[in-house]
Every structure is written in structure tokens, then in C-alpha cells.
Design an enzyme around this catalytic site. Structure first.
Site, PDB file in Angstrom:
ATOM      1  N   LYS A 127      33.927  13.052 -28.886  1.00  0.00           N
ATOM      2  CA  LYS A 127      33.899  11.971 -27.904  1.00  0.00           C
ATOM      3  C   LYS A 127      32.492  11.462 -27.638  1.00  0.00           C
ATOM      4  CE  LYS A 127      35.884   9.330 -24.871  1.00  0.00           C
ATOM      5  NZ  LYS A 127      36.692   8.230 -25.409  1.00  0.00           N
ATOM      6  N   LYS A 143      40.061   1.484 -34.744  1.00  0.00           N
ATOM      7  CA  LYS A 143      41.065   2.361 -34.127  1.00  0.00           C
ATOM      8  C   LYS A 143      41.959   2.969 -35.211  1.00  0.00           C
ATOM      9  CE  LYS A 143      40.019   2.764 -30.150  1.00  0.00           C
ATOM     10  NZ  LYS A 143      38.699   2.552 -30.533  1.00  0.00           N
ATOM     11  N   ASN A 178      24.455  22.809 -27.427  1.00  0.00           N
ATOM     12  CA  ASN A 178      24.884  21.472 -27.845  1.00  0.00           C
ATOM     13  C   ASN A 178      23.615  20.712 -28.214  1.00  0.00           C
ATOM     14  OD1 ASN A 178      26.064  18.928 -28.140  1.00  0.00           O
ATOM     15  ND2 ASN A 178      25.956  18.499 -25.953  1.00  0.00           N
ATOM     16  N   GLY A 179      23.609  20.045 -29.368  1.00  0.00           N
ATOM     17  CA  GLY A 179      22.434  19.280 -29.784  1.00  0.00           C
ATOM     18  C   GLY A 179      21.913  19.780 -31.118  1.00  0.00           C
ATOM     19  N   GLU A 238      39.998   5.643 -37.308  1.00  0.00           N
ATOM     20  CA  GLU A 238      39.704   6.923 -36.668  1.00  0.00           C
ATOM     21  C   GLU A 238      40.955   7.708 -36.309  1.00  0.00           C
ATOM     22  OE1 GLU A 238      37.182   6.620 -33.204  1.00  0.00           O
ATOM     23  OE2 GLU A 238      38.257   4.920 -32.410  1.00  0.00           O
ATOM     24  N   GLU A 257      37.690  -4.015 -33.934  1.00  0.00           N
ATOM     25  CA  GLU A 257      38.118  -2.899 -33.091  1.00  0.00           C
ATOM     26  C   GLU A 257      39.482  -2.363 -33.546  1.00  0.00           C
ATOM     27  OE1 GLU A 257      36.776  -0.936 -31.171  1.00  0.00           O
ATOM     28  OE2 GLU A 257      38.320  -0.093 -29.896  1.00  0.00           O
ATOM     29  N   HIS A 309      35.548 -15.472 -49.465  1.00  0.00           N
ATOM     30  CA  HIS A 309      34.272 -15.202 -50.134  1.00  0.00           C
ATOM     31  C   HIS A 309      34.243 -13.808 -50.766  1.00  0.00           C
ATOM     32  CE1 HIS A 309      32.724 -18.954 -48.618  1.00  0.00           C
ATOM     33  NE2 HIS A 309      33.125 -18.612 -47.396  1.00  0.00           N
ATOM     34  N   CYS A 336      30.118  18.933 -28.802  1.00  0.00           N
ATOM     35  CA  CYS A 336      30.144  20.294 -28.302  1.00  0.00           C
ATOM     36  C   CYS A 336      30.374  20.310 -26.788  1.00  0.00           C
ATOM     37  CB  CYS A 336      28.879  21.082 -28.608  1.00  0.00           C
ATOM     38  SG  CYS A 336      28.546  21.237 -30.360  1.00  0.00           S
ATOM     39  N   ARG A 371      35.263  17.032 -26.758  1.00  0.00           N
ATOM     40  CA  ARG A 371      33.863  16.888 -27.163  1.00  0.00           C
ATOM     41  C   ARG A 371      33.589  17.491 -28.535  1.00  0.00           C
ATOM     42  NH1 ARG A 371      30.537  15.588 -22.856  1.00  0.00           N
ATOM     43  NH2 ARG A 371      28.723  16.253 -24.060  1.00  0.00           N
ATOM     44  N   TRP A 419      31.272  20.979 -32.418  1.00  0.00           N
ATOM     45  CA  TRP A 419      31.332  19.883 -33.399  1.00  0.00           C
ATOM     46  C   TRP A 419      30.166  20.178 -34.340  1.00  0.00           C
ATOM     47  CZ3 TRP A 419      28.249  15.908 -35.270  1.00  0.00           C
ATOM     48  CH2 TRP A 419      28.909  14.891 -35.960  1.00  0.00           C
TER      49      TRP A 419
HETATM   50  C1  AGP Z   1      35.553   4.773 -30.228  1.00  0.00           C
HETATM   51  O1  AGP Z   1      36.920   4.886 -30.392  1.00  0.00           O
HETATM   52  C2  AGP Z   1      34.758   5.827 -30.833  1.00  0.00           C
HETATM   53  N1  AGP Z   1      35.155   7.109 -30.447  1.00  0.00           N
HETATM   54  C3  AGP Z   1      33.275   5.567 -30.934  1.00  0.00           C
HETATM   55  O2  AGP Z   1      33.112   4.481 -31.790  1.00  0.00           O
HETATM   56  C4  AGP Z   1      32.470   5.301 -29.628  1.00  0.00           C
HETATM   57  O3  AGP Z   1      32.822   4.075 -29.100  1.00  0.00           O
HETATM   58  C5  AGP Z   1      30.962   5.346 -29.962  1.00  0.00           C
HETATM   59  O4  AGP Z   1      30.637   6.612 -30.461  1.00  0.00           O
HETATM   60  C6  AGP Z   1      30.106   5.013 -28.777  1.00  0.00           C
HETATM   61  O5  AGP Z   1      30.276   5.928 -27.741  1.00  0.00           O
HETATM   62  P1  AGP Z   1      29.660   5.673 -26.307  1.00  0.00           P
HETATM   63  O6  AGP Z   1      30.361   4.486 -25.747  1.00  0.00           O
HETATM   64  O7  AGP Z   1      29.914   6.918 -25.535  1.00  0.00           O
HETATM   65  O8  AGP Z   1      28.203   5.394 -26.500  1.00  0.00           O
END
Ligand code: AGP
Length: 614
Positions: A609, A487, A101-102, A490, A483, A506, A2, A27, A75
């Protein structure tokens, strides 16, 4: 999670608020809304499900006068992303408007209480109770700031709240607990926002709010109190980046710009950390003796930051011989980890707001461990609650998928590893300086990779129709594989999994079928040659079962060439630093596949984010 904006000044509030929301859309982007005070006792609210553009269409071209306003991008947590659940929420008489937000954890009893007193709540959100509680208190004569303080004392959970009241023109009241809120100070205008990006076009002077504080802003400035009403001082700071950093600068999307900024992110993160041949961790508030006494390191983080922690483990253990455990922050405190005064907990978070990581930090400190944060956001909650902080210096990262901050987190972890090695004497001063020199050459090598990624874009278009992609790696290639898979998940919404290449036999090898793209992160033949041979064998195993192999390998690695359907070469790099180059093609691959599939690279579905709920 948010985005929140508030404005009081002489400009048109709607245009300032919408501009701020555009910069905060990363956000949260499943609905948006605004509330404006027209200065003549009127309150206008408008909200709409979907991206900000939907709200803008709804508002149309009609002029909306007024110099006081608040705005929100959502969000969703409580209630689906519909018009009705979008913020702002108002009271029964449409005099108070609230954005949030929260999560208000005790909203159920509060809602029941309000309904019993005759209030009609129209959304499924946890937020709406605040508007009705403010309604009662202001109706009984309380000023909006006093009412906000009283309400906050009744709320459990995490919240940033902004409220305006039709009877209080020129005033916006905000409150925060466990969720970010900053004040922007302009000439005859004042801003409130979850992130300075919202007002960077207007001012670079900002004030950070502490925990459990209420702020009242007018065009002349702000007053800050705790929830009991005692005046407190905020920490004023100057934002050290400018508007250009928050704009695409000619790139089609932020993520591409941020991928290209990676050499600078690494360079800036390293800057000044070697002085007189010694590693300097400048925000380090931890005594060297504490570092000498450390007998175990935990890294806690989420998502991409967690992957940088996995990389940190290899370097820290190698340089210091101290055991390192890496744990997803969301699991950490619930399994009662063994921590004491000799434990160093490294909390990695680009936003510094991630609720899971914040709670892990709190747990670690309660258990008397020393907590060192790696963070990209000046003054965020995680660094504030940690014993020490090492800031990554990336500027704002707006694409929801982390790229440059990942590189900088890895870099900062190396610095911590070297700092620990120096304090504990497991490396001589000249050895530490030599490792630092290798790090200092990395921006150039990352830059080289960036000049050779065109074939990756072509490959992305070729495999964009695949139903899944697997990623394999060993040693430092394993976190890189994780990673790469994250990527792709997401951004391109494809089934993607990362595995240790040796683990494949395995079980996961059953997934291999004819034509399945499998990305293999090849170890250098010069680092641990035995590993190189092993991964070559793993490639044979998957090729024998029909996999289409996409191999990321060091330039000149002739042995792998015959077994790669697609070979992506990266420059020769010291083994421990290799993730800084091998990750880059995987970021580009994911972004390009997402584009080829027609998705919004900067704003992937269902994500936000910063994740400020557990
Ligand atoms: C990464 O591409 C993601 N958006 C997500 O995994 C992110 O790294 C994770 O939520 C941690 O966020 P932060 O580094 O702000 O704590």
C-alpha cells in the site's frame, strides 16, 4: 511497505501484535514474524514466509506468555521472501530482536565490518546488521535506547526500526528516519506501529514521531529523543476515525467497501471548504500573495495519484490559465526541472509516505518552489515537509488498490484550482461558488453510478478470460482510461494499457484483434461536442478491426449506442468533473475480473500500500 507493531502492557503481547499485523497486512504480505519477551529473560521469535496465516499456523495453539512483543509483515527488498529473510532478525546469541521498514543503504560495509569481527549473519537482508550492532553495544553495557541511538547515527537510508532485548523486559525501543512510526497511548499499555490502524481497537490517542528520533516505550508511556539523546516532544493527536472504518463491515473485501464509500469521501473532502462564498483551504499556510504570483504549477505523484494529477491539470488550467505540468515523482528531480519562487508544486499522495514523492517535495523546496500537499494521512512525512496541506478525508484505505482516495484527490485538486482562481481573480466569487456547488452535487451522482453497476459485474465475468484489455479516452477520459488500465493490471494481472483514443492510429491499433475487449471512455456530447464526434470515429476504427467495445457514456447518448457491444451509462455530469463518475465502473470492472480469476482483491501480488523506497 512493511507493517510494524510493538506492544508493552498487561495483555497477551502475541495476540495484540497478531491483531495489529492483521490490520497492517496491506502494507506488505510476503512474510511475517514476531518476537516476544516472556518476562523471565527469554526471547521467543517466530517467522514464516507467505501471508500472516502461515505464521499463525506455525505458532499453533500453544500459549505464548509475555506482555512485550514486536511483529512485522514484510514487503521484500533485500533477499527473497523466505523464512530466513523474514523479520525479526536476531544477533549471534539470540538476545536482541529487530524489525525494520525501509532500506539501510550502507548495510554492505556494515555487514563486512561485523563479519570481520566474527559475527555470523544468516540472512540476505539489510536489516540484520542492526541486530548485531545492537548486540555489540549492549554487551559493552549500553542500555537498549542508547545503543539504538548510536546505531542510528551509523545508518544511511530510510528506516523504522523496533527492537527488544531479552535483558530489558517491558521495553520496546523504536527509531525512525524517512519512514513512519506512531505511538499509541493506552491505559497501562503502550503501542508502536507504522500506522494507527494497528492499535485503533485499543486507543485513539497517538503521538507522532519526528524525523531522526528514538522512542522508548514501557507500559507507563514513552520517552522521545533525537539521535544525539536530547529529549524532544512528540505531537500528540486524537485519531478521528474508529475501528469500524478499518473493518470490512459485511463486505467481502475492503476494496468493495471503499468503492461504496466514495460519495462520502468526496463529500467529506469538500466539507467546510466554502465559507462566506469563498474557498477556504484550511491547512493552507501559504500567503494569498504567493498564490497570486504563481506562474507555473507542477503536480508530482505516483501511480493512481499521478492520474489524479493529470485530471487536476485540465481543471487548474481551465480555471486559472496557469500552465500545469504533471510529472511522475520518481522522474521529477532527476531531470532537473525548472523551478523557482513563482512555481507551485502540488504533491499528491494518499499515504504521505511515498519515497519518490517525498524526494520530489524535497527537491522542489530546495529550489525555493512552494509545495502544497494533498494527503489522506494526518501528519505523514509529505505534508510535514510541505509548505501547506489539503487533507482528503477518506478514513483509512486498506485495499491496496486506491479507489476512494483517488476520488478525494481529484476533489482536493479541484479545490486547489478554485482556490487559485479565486486568489488570482481569474474567476469571480459567484463563479467559484457555482463551481463548488457543482462539486457538492457529485456525491449524489457517484451514488447513482454505484446503484447501476450490476451489469458491469456480469460483463467482468464474461471477459475475465481475455488475455488483454485496452482502455481509450480523450480529454478527461484519457487519465480515466489510464486509471482503468492500472486497476486491471494490479488486481487481475492482465495486460492492460490506456491510450489517448486519437493516438491509437499512430501505433497501438496494431494490437486490436478479433474479440479484444476495448473500453472507451466517451466524452459528453454536451461538453466539447467536437470531441464526442472524434471518439465515435475512433470507436468505428477499432470495431472495423474486430474489437469488442465496452463504452462508458453519458445517459441518453444515443449516437454511441449502435457501436457499443456493452454500454455502461453514467449520469450527465459537468465536463471537468466527469472523472468522478466515469472512473467508478472501471474500478468495479477490475475488482470483479480479479475475483473471477480467483485473486485476492485487497492484496494483489508484489504490491504494497505504501511504497517507502525509491
Ligand atoms: C494505486 O492503486 C496503487 N496502489 C499505487 O499506484 C499508488 O497510487 C501509488 O503508489 C501512490 O501512492 P500514494 O498515493 O500513497 O503516494
Amino acid at each position: 511497505m512493511c507493517g510494524i507493531v510493538g506492544y508493552v502492557g498487561s495483555q497477551n503481547a502475541l495476540s495484540v501484535v497478531l491483531d495489529g499485523l492483521r490490520r497492517l497486512e496491506y502494507r506488505g504480505y510476503d512474510s511475517a514474524g514476531v518476537a516476544l519477551l516472556d518476562g523471565a529473560g527469554g526471547l521467543l521469535t517466530q517467522r514464516k514466509a507467505g501471508p500472516l496465516g502461515n505464521l499463525e499456523k506455525e505458532l499453533g495453539d500453544a500459549p505464548h506468555e509475555g506482555n512485550t512483543g514486536i511483529g512485522h509483515t514484510r514487503w521484500a527488498t533485500h533477499g527473497a521472501p523466505t523464512d530466513r529473510n523474514a523479520h525479526p532478525h536476531t544477533d549471534c546469541h539470540h538476545r536482541v530482536a529487530v524489525i525494520h521498514n525501509g532500506i539501510i543503504e550502507n548495510f554492505v560495509p556494515l555487514r563486512a565490518e561485523l563479519e570481520a569481527r566474527g559475527h555470523e549473519l544468516t540472512s540476505e537482508t539489510d536489516t540484520e546488521v542492526v541486530a548485531h550492532l545492537l548486540e555489540e553495544l549492549t554487551r559493552d553495557g549500553a542500555a537498549l535506547p542508547d545503543a539504538m541511538r548510536t546505531v542510528c547515527q551509523r545508518l544511511d537510508g530510510a528506516f523504522t526500526l523496533l527492537a527488544v532485548h531479552a535483558d530489558a523486559p517491558g521495553v520496546v525501543v523504536g527509531a525512525r528516519r524517512n519512514s513512519p512510526l506512531v505511538v499509541g497511548l493506552g491505559e497501562g499499555e503502550t503501542f508502536l506501529a507504522s500506522d494507527v490502524a494497528a492499535f485503533i481497537a485499543h486507543t485513539r490517542d497517538a503521538v507522532e514521531l519526528g524525523q531522526d528520533q528514538v522512542v522508548t516505550v514501557t507500559r507507563d508511556g514513552y520517552t522521545l529523543t533525537d539521535f544525539a539523546g536530547t529529549e524532544v516532544a512528540g505531537r500528540q493527536f486524537r485519531i478521528d476515525w474508529d475501528l469500524a472504518a478499518a473493518e470490512k463491515g459485511g463486505h467481502p473485501y475492503f476494496m468493495l467497501k471503499e468503492i461504496e464509500e466514495q460519495p462520502a469521501a468526496v463529500e467529506d473532502t469538500l466539507r467546510g471548504h466554502l465559507a462566506g462564498g469563498r474557498i477556504v483551504l484550511d491547512e493552507e499556510r501559504v500567503d494569498e500573495q504567493v498564490l497570486r504570483d504563481v506562474d507555473k504549477v507542477f503536480v508530482v505523484a505516483c501511480g493512481t495519484a499521478y492520474h489524479s494529477g493529470l485530471i487536476a491539470k485540465y481543471a487548474i488550467e481551465h480555471w486559472t490559465r496557469v500552465p500545469v505540468e504533471v510529472e511522475m515523482a520518481s522522474e521529477f528531480r532527476y531531470r532537473d526541472p525548472v523551478l523557482d519562487r513563482a512555481t507551485l508544486v502540488v504533491a499528491i499522495s494518499q499515504s504521505g509516505e511515498t519515497a519518490d514523492t517525498l524526494q520530489a517535495v524535497r527537491h522542489a523546496r530546495e529550489q525555493k518552489a512552494t509545495v502544497l500537499a494533498i494527503c489522506n494521512t494526518n501528519g505523514a512525512q509529505i505534508p510535514r515537509e510541505s509548505d501547506a496541506v489539503l487533507y482528503t478525508r477518506c478514513g483509512p484505505e486498506i485495499g491496496v488498490a486506491a479507489t476512494k482516495t483517488f476520488m478525494a484527490q481529484i476533489t482536493a485538486s479541484y479545490l486547489i484550482g478554485l482556490g487559485l482562481a479565486q486568489a488570482r481573480g481569474t474567476k469571480y466569487e459567484d463563479e467559484v461558488a457555482a463551481e463548488f456547488d457543482k462539486l457538492a452535487r457529485m456525491p449524489e451522482l457517484i451514488g447513482q453510478v454505484l446503484t447501476t453497476v450490476e451489469p458491469v459485474r456480469e460483463l467482468a465475468r464474461e471477459i475475465a478470460g481475455s488475455k488483454a484489455v485496452l482502455f481509450l479516452g480523450r480529454h478527461l477520459g484519457y487519465p480515466v482510461a489510464l486509471e482503468g488500465a492500472l486497476k486491471l493490471k494490479e488486481l487481475a494481472y492482465m495486460h492492460a494499457e490506456g491510450f489517448p483514443a486519437g493516438e491509437l492510429k499512430h501505433g497501438p491499433i496494431a494490437l486490436i484483434e478479433d474479440g479484444l475487449p476495448v473500453v472507451v471512455v466517451m466524452p459528453s456530447p454536451h461538453g466539447r461536442p467536437v470531441l464526442h464526434g472524434k471518439v465515435l470515429s475512433n470507436i468505428q476504427e477499432i470495431r472495423a478491426r474486430g474489437a469488442r467495445t465496452i463504452v462508458i457514456a453519458e445517459e441518453g447518448d444515443a449516437d454511441v449506442r449502435p457501436y457499443a457491444n456493452h454500454l455502461i451509462e453514467v449520469p450527465r455530469t459537468p465536463t471537468l468533473l466527469s472523472p468522478l463518475v466515469t472512473t467508478v465502473p472501471l474500478q468495479v470492472l477490475a475488482a470483479e475480473i480479479a475475483q473471477a480469476r480467483g485473486y485476492d482483491v485487497d492484496k494483489p501480488r508484489n504490491l504494497a500500500k505504501s511504497v517507502t523506497v525509491e
